[in-house]
Scaffold this motif. Sequence first.
Motif: not given
Length: 361
Positions: A275, A285-286, A300-302, A336
């Motif tokens: 991110n 994710e997240n 954070t993985s977004v 998202a």
Amino acid sequence: MKPEPKKLKELDDKAANYKVKGYTMKATLFEKDIERYEEALKRNGEYEISNATIAQTPTQHASHPSEYQMTINSRARISPLITDFSLLEPQYRSISAIPRAMSEGDDLIDVLGVLLYVDDIKIINQTNVQEIHITDPSYDRSLIVSVWNELARNDSEIIKTWCASNVVIGFTALRSTTIKGFSMASTMSSEIIKHPQGTKAESLRTWAIQNQTLLNDRRSKLLDIHTLSTDNNITSVKEINARKCSTTWQDERFWIDVTMPTATTKNMYVYLGCNKCGRRNNEIENAIYKCSKCSAIDATSVPRITFKADVTDGSSEMELTFFSKEVELLTGSTCAEIWSLKQIVRQPNIFYFFKIYTLFF
């Protein structure tokens, strides 16, 4: 007991009586020790070091699990192997002589230039960075030097006031980067030499005095690029396609009025990335993780998106690449939302997220 000579790669936290030379290891100085050894340690100098503390590098700063670092404190003994410090003076290169690509292990670059423009300090991944533009007789545009951390904070305002005076400035220990085309970036060893001395510096000052009109023109070009204009003149796609890299300045902007005939999922790449810097990862994710590119320990993985599409204005066609923020503006949907739908719908048909097909940049 006389210290036993060792190579850096042979040291670990059990090493006690040693002196070292060669190889590579991170060395750190704190507080008063910085002043104590400021004059003793020179860039490119060769030293024999004994009694420094060896410890395992903290995980967040280590490039591999078994990495060790050295702390130079008051107990350390440092003996220079080169006593003629004139040999350690910056080896300035002209801008045109700088390699366009550097590999790990290549020598860092010293460069000298006439100051044209200094951008405001920005914060990228919680780190200060400032872009300084310089030029010289070998280069018909400006070279961007990105300085980070303390270099961006120290004397920033003073250097800004010099821009209109064609001041000669030097930079040491830079590395080349291609993030924004060809440019240079500071390293932990870099210094800004505000009053460089020597034959090359004097020659460049003479050139600057003799070419004030040329330098003012280059400075005006930079000001136009970095100042948001209310006069958004349209440039045709044909004209842009005819331009060459050698005549286009970094960060130069164009307004185009185009249409996008088609938009398909096969040209949209949706992935999970950092991110902060966007680097792709293999996390869920997240997930919170340490990014291997920007070194952020709280990344954070977004969902991230790259989208390519052909556009036209009637004069010619060109391919544009859109990234996450631009794709959100273009589609009216968040990354998202697109990521969630891409997990369900994987058909190379017209991508139904797109709500507009007339683009104005």
